[in-house]
Design an enzyme around this catalytic site. Structure first.
Site, PDB file in Angstrom:
ATOM      1  N   GLY A 141      97.523 -36.712  60.672  1.00  0.00           N
ATOM      2  CA  GLY A 141      98.356 -35.750  61.390  1.00  0.00           C
ATOM      3  C   GLY A 141      97.892 -34.322  61.217  1.00  0.00           C
ATOM      4  O   GLY A 141      97.819 -33.554  62.179  1.00  0.00           O
ATOM      5  N   TYR A 142      97.574 -33.949  59.989  1.00  0.00           N
ATOM      6  CA  TYR A 142      97.163 -32.572  59.715  1.00  0.00           C
ATOM      7  C   TYR A 142      95.817 -32.273  60.354  1.00  0.00           C
ATOM      8  O   TYR A 142      95.662 -31.250  61.041  1.00  0.00           O
ATOM      9  CB  TYR A 142      97.095 -32.342  58.202  1.00  0.00           C
ATOM     10  CG  TYR A 142      96.942 -30.892  57.821  1.00  0.00           C
ATOM     11  CD1 TYR A 142      98.003 -29.999  57.999  1.00  0.00           C
ATOM     12  CD2 TYR A 142      95.758 -30.411  57.283  1.00  0.00           C
ATOM     13  CE1 TYR A 142      97.869 -28.665  57.646  1.00  0.00           C
ATOM     14  CE2 TYR A 142      95.621 -29.082  56.918  1.00  0.00           C
ATOM     15  CZ  TYR A 142      96.681 -28.217  57.109  1.00  0.00           C
ATOM     16  OH  TYR A 142      96.548 -26.882  56.770  1.00  0.00           O
ATOM     17  N   ARG A 143      94.843 -33.158  60.148  1.00  0.00           N
ATOM     18  CA  ARG A 143      93.516 -32.930  60.729  1.00  0.00           C
ATOM     19  C   ARG A 143      93.595 -32.826  62.257  1.00  0.00           C
ATOM     20  O   ARG A 143      93.010 -31.915  62.865  1.00  0.00           O
ATOM     21  CB  ARG A 143      92.560 -34.060  60.347  1.00  0.00           C
ATOM     22  CG  ARG A 143      92.079 -34.034  58.900  1.00  0.00           C
ATOM     23  CD  ARG A 143      90.995 -35.080  58.705  1.00  0.00           C
ATOM     24  NE  ARG A 143      90.558 -35.213  57.330  1.00  0.00           N
ATOM     25  CZ  ARG A 143      89.679 -34.418  56.725  1.00  0.00           C
ATOM     26  NH1 ARG A 143      89.156 -33.402  57.384  1.00  0.00           N
ATOM     27  NH2 ARG A 143      89.316 -34.635  55.474  1.00  0.00           N
ATOM     28  N   SER A 145      96.191 -32.175  64.217  1.00  0.00           N
ATOM     29  CA  SER A 145      96.959 -31.023  64.692  1.00  0.00           C
ATOM     30  C   SER A 145      96.171 -29.730  64.559  1.00  0.00           C
ATOM     31  O   SER A 145      96.260 -28.831  65.412  1.00  0.00           O
ATOM     32  CB  SER A 145      98.292 -30.918  63.944  1.00  0.00           C
ATOM     33  OG  SER A 145      98.108 -30.608  62.579  1.00  0.00           O
TER      34      SER A 145
END
Length: 220
Positions: A141-143, A145
């Site tokens: 999710g972080y990568r 986004s």
């Protein structure tokens, strides 16, 4: 004295950016969901209730800014969670897109009328959004986004160039904040100083670049 607007200014890097811009004499508009004691003590202009995932809340920020020109807009609001291939929490991943990707675009679009010739937009992203730099996987999710907001920043650089507005896509470093569980390599003051230096040196000719706070050019 310039006019600086910062989202996600209640703590961490955003709070330190507000402090350092204030200390050098700029007028700071600090946007956040809820002001912390640390932010209140700075004596800057605080706009609470600004959830970057909510259009009505972002409109509240635009209303507070009014017709004033924003010389520097720093999109700093962000969230971090960890998803592996065996723990794909899609709701959590969607939330990271709403905050990290769409949030920066939503705020920038809302304040577009306040960005004039010579204004600068900074997107605080992460090198974890770099495809070339991904050597360990995970953090889906972080990568994803952060990769998405990097693309938004590059498009903004093209779309705002004719208006004389430059855009920087900036990695703050691995910073010891609440978001990282106070793990990291640098503290917020050092990171914020580097980010401000990168914003200061930004020009229309360099608009759309992806940099580390220390000045290193990062791969896409």
């Amino acid at each position: 004295m310039g006019m600086v607007c910062i989202s996600g200014a209640s703590r961490g890097i955003g709070l330190e950016l507000a402090r350092q811009y204030r200390d050098r004499g700029d007028h700071v508009v600090a946007a956040c969901r809820k002001a912390t004691d640390g932010l209140k003590k700075l004596g800057v202009e605080v706009v609470e209730g600004v959830d970057v995932t909510d259009e009505a809340a972002v409109s509240k920020l635009a209303k507070a800014v009014g017709k004033r020109q924003v010389d520097v807009l720093v999109n700093c609001a962000g969230v971090l969670s960890s998803e592996s291939l065996v723990d794909l929490d899609f709701d959590r991943m969607r939330h990271q897109f709403e905050v990290n990707s769409l949030g920066s675009l939503r705020v920038t679009a809302a304040l577009r009328p306040n960005l004039g010739d010579g204004s600068k937009v900074a997107i605080i992203t992460s090198r974890m959004g770099s495809i070339d730099d991904n050597t360990s996987g995970g953090r889906y999710g972080y990568r994803m986004s952060k990769c998405a907001v990097n693309m938004a920043g590059r498009s903004l650089a093209h779309d705002l160039k004719d208006a004389g507005v430059a855009v920087a896509i900036l990695h703050p470093g691995f910073v010891r904040t609440d978001m990282t569980g106070h793990q990291g390599l640098v503290d917020p003051p050092e990171s914020a100083a580097g980010l401000i230096a990168r914003i200061d040196e930004l020009t229309l000719e360099t608009s759309g670049g992806f940099w580390h706070a220390n000045g290193e050019r990062l791969p896409w």
